[in-house]
Design a protein around this motif. Structure first.
Motif, PDB file in Angstrom:
ATOM      1  N   PRO A  80      -9.270 -10.238  -0.310  1.00 31.56           N
ATOM      2  CA  PRO A  80      -8.989  -9.011   0.461  1.00 31.56           C
ATOM      3  C   PRO A  80      -7.538  -8.910   0.928  1.00 31.56           C
ATOM      4  CG  PRO A  80     -11.052 -10.016   1.182  1.00 31.56           C
ATOM      5  CD  PRO A  80     -10.419 -10.991   0.256  1.00 31.56           C
ATOM      6  N   LEU A  81      -6.975 -10.022   1.455  1.00 31.09           N
ATOM      7  CA  LEU A  81      -5.614  -9.941   1.990  1.00 31.09           C
ATOM      8  C   LEU A  81      -4.577  -9.717   0.897  1.00 31.09           C
ATOM      9  CD1 LEU A  81      -3.807  -9.969   4.438  1.00 31.09           C
ATOM     10  CD2 LEU A  81      -3.685 -12.469   4.265  1.00 31.09           C
ATOM     11  N   PRO A  82      -4.563 -10.481  -0.211  1.00 23.27           N
ATOM     12  CA  PRO A  82      -3.591 -10.178  -1.270  1.00 23.27           C
ATOM     13  C   PRO A  82      -3.732  -8.769  -1.827  1.00 23.27           C
ATOM     14  CG  PRO A  82      -4.535 -12.351  -1.610  1.00 23.27           C
ATOM     15  CD  PRO A  82      -5.325 -11.707  -0.515  1.00 23.27           C
TER      16      PRO A  82
ATOM     17  N   SER B 227       3.882   2.492   6.583  1.00 23.54           N
ATOM     18  CA  SER B 227       3.275   2.541   5.248  1.00 23.54           C
ATOM     19  C   SER B 227       2.551   1.247   4.932  1.00 23.54           C
ATOM     20  CB  SER B 227       4.370   2.793   4.197  1.00 23.54           C
ATOM     21  OG  SER B 227       5.023   4.007   4.429  1.00 23.54           O
ATOM     22  N   MET B 228       3.173   0.130   5.293  1.00 23.24           N
ATOM     23  CA  MET B 228       2.555  -1.165   5.035  1.00 23.24           C
ATOM     24  C   MET B 228       1.251  -1.316   5.816  1.00 23.24           C
ATOM     25  SD  MET B 228       2.677  -4.124   3.509  1.00 23.24           S
ATOM     26  CE  MET B 228       4.362  -4.306   2.934  1.00 23.24           C
ATOM     27  N   LEU B 229       1.279  -0.969   7.105  1.00 24.23           N
ATOM     28  CA  LEU B 229       0.084  -1.118   7.930  1.00 24.23           C
ATOM     29  C   LEU B 229      -1.043  -0.206   7.456  1.00 24.23           C
ATOM     30  CD1 LEU B 229       1.705  -1.392  11.482  1.00 24.23           C
ATOM     31  CD2 LEU B 229       0.633  -3.221  10.151  1.00 24.23           C
ATOM     32  N   LEU B 230      -0.697   1.057   7.166  1.00 22.32           N
ATOM     33  CA  LEU B 230      -1.728   1.984   6.690  1.00 22.32           C
ATOM     34  C   LEU B 230      -2.227   1.568   5.303  1.00 22.32           C
ATOM     35  CD1 LEU B 230      -0.203   5.397   7.822  1.00 22.32           C
ATOM     36  CD2 LEU B 230      -2.185   4.222   8.794  1.00 22.32           C
ATOM     37  N   GLY B 231      -1.300   1.100   4.447  1.00 17.60           N
ATOM     38  CA  GLY B 231      -1.705   0.649   3.120  1.00 17.60           C
ATOM     39  C   GLY B 231      -2.584  -0.587   3.181  1.00 17.60           C
ATOM     40  N   VAL B 232      -2.239  -1.532   4.065  1.00 19.28           N
ATOM     41  CA  VAL B 232      -3.067  -2.728   4.223  1.00 19.28           C
ATOM     42  C   VAL B 232      -4.443  -2.349   4.754  1.00 19.28           C
ATOM     43  CG1 VAL B 232      -3.332  -4.841   5.581  1.00 19.28           C
ATOM     44  CG2 VAL B 232      -1.163  -4.355   4.453  1.00 19.28           C
ATOM     45  N   GLY B 233      -4.470  -1.433   5.718  1.00 19.96           N
ATOM     46  CA  GLY B 233      -5.764  -0.987   6.237  1.00 19.96           C
ATOM     47  C   GLY B 233      -6.611  -0.329   5.167  1.00 19.96           C
ATOM     48  N   ALA B 234      -5.981   0.542   4.361  1.00 21.09           N
ATOM     49  CA  ALA B 234      -6.722   1.180   3.275  1.00 21.09           C
ATOM     50  C   ALA B 234      -7.184   0.142   2.258  1.00 21.09           C
ATOM     51  CB  ALA B 234      -5.846   2.236   2.595  1.00 21.09           C
ATOM     52  N   GLY B 235      -6.333  -0.847   1.980  1.00 22.44           N
ATOM     53  CA  GLY B 235      -6.693  -1.886   1.026  1.00 22.44           C
ATOM     54  C   GLY B 235      -7.872  -2.718   1.489  1.00 22.44           C
TER      55      GLY B 235
ATOM     56  N   GLY C 114     -16.249  11.156  -9.182  1.00 25.78           N
ATOM     57  CA  GLY C 114     -17.292  10.841  -8.213  1.00 25.78           C
ATOM     58  C   GLY C 114     -16.746  10.816  -6.809  1.00 25.78           C
ATOM     59  N   GLY C 115     -17.616  11.006  -5.871  1.00 29.65           N
ATOM     60  CA  GLY C 115     -17.209  11.087  -4.471  1.00 29.65           C
ATOM     61  C   GLY C 115     -16.521   9.833  -3.969  1.00 29.65           C
ATOM     62  N   THR C 116     -17.017   8.659  -4.348  1.00 28.47           N
ATOM     63  CA  THR C 116     -16.440   7.410  -3.843  1.00 28.47           C
ATOM     64  C   THR C 116     -15.005   7.234  -4.313  1.00 28.47           C
ATOM     65  OG1 THR C 116     -18.619   6.369  -3.814  1.00 28.47           O
ATOM     66  CG2 THR C 116     -16.709   4.905  -3.783  1.00 28.47           C
ATOM     67  N   MET C 117     -14.761   7.426  -5.602  1.00 30.57           N
ATOM     68  CA  MET C 117     -13.414   7.239  -6.144  1.00 30.57           C
ATOM     69  C   MET C 117     -12.451   8.303  -5.616  1.00 30.57           C
ATOM     70  SD  MET C 117     -13.041   4.560  -7.891  1.00 30.57           S
ATOM     71  CE  MET C 117     -14.003   3.275  -8.688  1.00 30.57           C
ATOM     72  N   LEU C 118     -12.903   9.550  -5.517  1.00 31.43           N
ATOM     73  CA  LEU C 118     -12.025  10.596  -4.994  1.00 31.43           C
ATOM     74  C   LEU C 118     -11.689  10.350  -3.531  1.00 31.43           C
ATOM     75  CD1 LEU C 118     -13.583  13.777  -6.659  1.00 31.43           C
ATOM     76  CD2 LEU C 118     -11.408  12.662  -7.220  1.00 31.43           C
ATOM     77  N   ALA C 119     -12.661   9.873  -2.764  1.00 31.86           N
ATOM     78  CA  ALA C 119     -12.389   9.556  -1.360  1.00 31.86           C
ATOM     79  C   ALA C 119     -11.407   8.385  -1.255  1.00 31.86           C
ATOM     80  CB  ALA C 119     -13.696   9.229  -0.636  1.00 31.86           C
ATOM     81  N   ALA C 120     -11.550   7.392  -2.128  1.00 32.18           N
ATOM     82  CA  ALA C 120     -10.623   6.256  -2.125  1.00 32.18           C
ATOM     83  C   ALA C 120      -9.210   6.717  -2.452  1.00 32.18           C
ATOM     84  CB  ALA C 120     -11.092   5.201  -3.128  1.00 32.18           C
ATOM     85  N   PHE C 121      -9.084   7.585  -3.450  1.00 27.91           N
ATOM     86  CA  PHE C 121      -7.760   8.100  -3.801  1.00 27.91           C
ATOM     87  C   PHE C 121      -7.170   8.908  -2.650  1.00 27.91           C
ATOM     88  CE2 PHE C 121      -5.458  11.876  -5.447  1.00 27.91           C
ATOM     89  CZ  PHE C 121      -4.283  11.226  -5.798  1.00 27.91           C
ATOM     90  N   ALA C 122      -7.971   9.752  -2.020  1.00 26.67           N
ATOM     91  CA  ALA C 122      -7.479  10.561  -0.902  1.00 26.67           C
ATOM     92  C   ALA C 122      -7.001   9.668   0.239  1.00 26.67           C
ATOM     93  CB  ALA C 122      -8.573  11.505  -0.419  1.00 26.67           C
TER      94      ALA C 122
ATOM     95  N   LEU D  85     -10.228  -1.714   3.500  1.00 25.64           N
ATOM     96  CA  LEU D  85     -11.419  -0.874   3.424  1.00 25.64           C
ATOM     97  C   LEU D  85     -11.923  -0.707   1.992  1.00 25.64           C
ATOM     98  CD1 LEU D  85     -10.504   1.979   5.954  1.00 25.64           C
ATOM     99  CD2 LEU D  85     -12.256   0.219   6.248  1.00 25.64           C
ATOM    100  N   LEU D  86     -10.981  -0.698   1.034  1.00 25.90           N
ATOM    101  CA  LEU D  86     -11.348  -0.398  -0.349  1.00 25.90           C
ATOM    102  C   LEU D  86     -11.451  -1.637  -1.228  1.00 25.90           C
ATOM    103  CD1 LEU D  86      -9.002   2.695  -0.864  1.00 25.90           C
ATOM    104  CD2 LEU D  86     -11.452   2.712  -0.378  1.00 25.90           C
ATOM    105  N   HIS D  87     -11.340  -2.817  -0.646  1.00 22.93           N
ATOM    106  CA  HIS D  87     -11.363  -4.033  -1.461  1.00 22.93           C
ATOM    107  C   HIS D  87     -12.636  -4.136  -2.291  1.00 22.93           C
ATOM    108  CE1 HIS D  87     -12.270  -8.377  -2.119  1.00 22.93           C
ATOM    109  NE2 HIS D  87     -11.019  -8.368  -2.535  1.00 22.93           N
ATOM    110  N   GLY D  88     -13.763  -3.883  -1.687  1.00 18.89           N
ATOM    111  CA  GLY D  88     -15.015  -3.988  -2.414  1.00 18.89           C
ATOM    112  C   GLY D  88     -15.178  -2.939  -3.499  1.00 18.89           C
ATOM    113  N   THR D  89     -14.457  -1.822  -3.375  1.00 18.39           N
ATOM    114  CA  THR D  89     -14.586  -0.722  -4.332  1.00 18.39           C
ATOM    115  C   THR D  89     -13.604  -0.834  -5.492  1.00 18.39           C
ATOM    116  OG1 THR D  89     -15.286   0.746  -2.541  1.00 18.39           O
ATOM    117  CG2 THR D  89     -14.538   1.798  -4.584  1.00 18.39           C
ATOM    118  N   LEU D  90     -12.367  -1.263  -5.206  1.00 19.15           N
ATOM    119  CA  LEU D  90     -11.306  -1.179  -6.205  1.00 19.15           C
ATOM    120  C   LEU D  90     -10.740  -2.516  -6.664  1.00 19.15           C
ATOM    121  CD1 LEU D  90      -9.212   1.807  -4.757  1.00 19.15           C
ATOM    122  CD2 LEU D  90     -10.773   1.841  -6.707  1.00 19.15           C
TER     123      LEU D  90
END
Length: 435
Positions: free
Chosen positions: A144-146, A122-130, A324-332, A132-137
């Protein structure tokens, strides 16, 4: 007549604003909690949904004037204080209810394996998602790391009290499956809180060097609670174990210790829930003491104060921002990372420990529920400016969806007829909460 001409007392006016808000909060929590139970869901899920419905997502959109009248700016600070007290006392009760003692050879090692399998994927996948989504969210002042570590930490949580409740209700708390799941969940949550304490200290400091005093003081506080305060409380535990009840002096102690500990951790610069949690860990471990503590405090905290917290969270939840597509994709992406990391990681670990596939998937489903714990985690992040409203709303939805899926997935994997039998203890266990 002179009384009628007197200027209105502003304190009385505030009371007359807060009390209707509390009445609406409790009615909504009771109704939604009962509806959740009717569809075989834990009551806490309905209370979480009630908080969201009272926020801008539903009540604020359909009846904005009514919501503004119920929750004006003057009332929200009062709700914040009540919810903070409730969270501090709730985490105190969770800490007091943790039992890390092993009953079978190798149990702690196996629980460590299960805990690691729930945290690391969960941590690794969450960090990876984070990342990827740093610029968006992310907020512009969060690196980026925190940001990625915060997302990973939130997704690595398990709703320990909810897991305990399900296992106790089904008589599985003393089975090998139940013991491993409870031990692993408590380890997961403890490590996630430690990570949040470090992230909070680093965010509130001026870089790593500025955060160092906060981190050191937090570590010192933990050592003092566990090595100094805990021995001082042992006579209290023996007294309660002998009499089977709390006297007035004992009640003063068990209320003052977590509140004082919360005040100290707030002063240090982390959050009062950390103080409450460590105060709970410092409590006597006697089962009679823990049961008496639960009986005196848990119902009041979970019935009165936690719904206030859910509503305060709901007032900050703007689901309309997830469009919007970007936010829904980020949530998914965040939902997929959180679900798959816990569910498959824990299921495969249980299979590797020698359990059957059905039992393995059942534990994976339970460990994937995040319940109240993730809401506490993300509320701290929002209050301290570590995350945006959009990410907060997404993680609220993750909490609701993973909690809603826990019991159905558990029953799908392990129907009632296939559950292993386990004797119930003679005494009602301590951790039987609505979370």
């Amino acid at each position: 007549m002179p009384l009628l001409m007197t200027a209105p007392d502003p304190n009385l006016a505030l009371v007359l604003q807060v009390l209707p808000a509390l009445v609406v909060i409790l009615v909504a929590a009771a109704v939604c909690g009962r509806l959740a139970q009717l569809v075989m869901q834990p009551r806490v899920l309905g209370e979480m949904v009630a908080g969201v419905l009272l926020g801008p997502t539903l009540l604020g959109r359909l009846f904005p004037e009514a919501q503004a009248a119920l929750f004006p700016p003057t009332v929200r600070p009062v709700l914040y204080v009540l919810s903070t007290i409730g969270l501090t006392l709730y985490m105190f009760l969770v800490g007091a209810g943790l039992d890390h003692g092993a009953r079978t050879p190798g149990e702690v090692r196996k629980a460590g394996v299960l805990a690691a399998s729930g945290i690391l994927p969960s941590m690794l996948l969450g960090v990876g998602a984070g990342l990827l989504l740093h610029g968006t969210l992310s907020r512009p002042d969060v690196g980026p790391l925190p940001f990625a570590l915060f997302v990973g930490g939130a997704l690595s949580l398990t709703a320990f009290p909810m897991l305990a409740r399900i296992l106790y209700e089904r008589g599985l708390e003393n089975s090998p499956l139940g013991r491993l799941a409870l031990l692993a969940a408590s380890i997961d949550d403890a490590l996630a809180w430690c990570l949040l304490a470090v992230l909070s200290a680093m965010h509130l400091g001026t870089g790593p060097s500025g955060a160092l005093p906060t981190i050191v003081l937090t570590a010192v506080f933990a050592v003092v609670m566990l090595k100094v305060v805990a021995p001082l409380l042992r006579p209290l535990g023996r007294t309660v174990a002998r009499t089977g009840r709390f006297g007035p002096n004992a009640m003063y102690a068990v209320v003052l210790v977590p509140l004082a500990a919360g005040w100290v951790t707030d002063w240090i610069g982390v959050y009062s829930v950390f103080g409450g949690f460590f105060a709970g860990l410092a409590m006597p471990r006697d089962p009679v003491f823990r049961q008496a503590l639960h009986g005196r405090m848990m119902e009041v905290v979970s019935t009165l104060l936690l719904p206030v917290f859910f509503t305060f969270s709901g007032l900050n939840t703007h689901l309309g921002g997830i469009v919007g597509g970007t936010m829904l994709a980020a949530f998914a992406l965040i939902l997929a990372a959180g679900f798959s990391g816990k569910y498959f990681g824990c299921s495969l670990a249980m299979r590797g420990l020698g359990f059957g596939w059905r039992e393995s998937y059942a534990v994976g489903a339970l460990m994937n529920a995040r319940g109240l714990m993730i809401l506490i985690f993300i509320n701290i992040g929002l209050a301290q400016g570590m995350i945006t409203q959009e990410l907060f709303a997404m993680l609220v939805l993750v909490a609701v969806l993973t909690t809603a899926g826990a019991l159905p997935l558990y029953k799908l994997a392990l129907p009632d007829r296939l559950e292993p039998a386990a004797p119930r203890p003679a005494q009602t266990p301590f951790v039987r909460t609505n979370s």
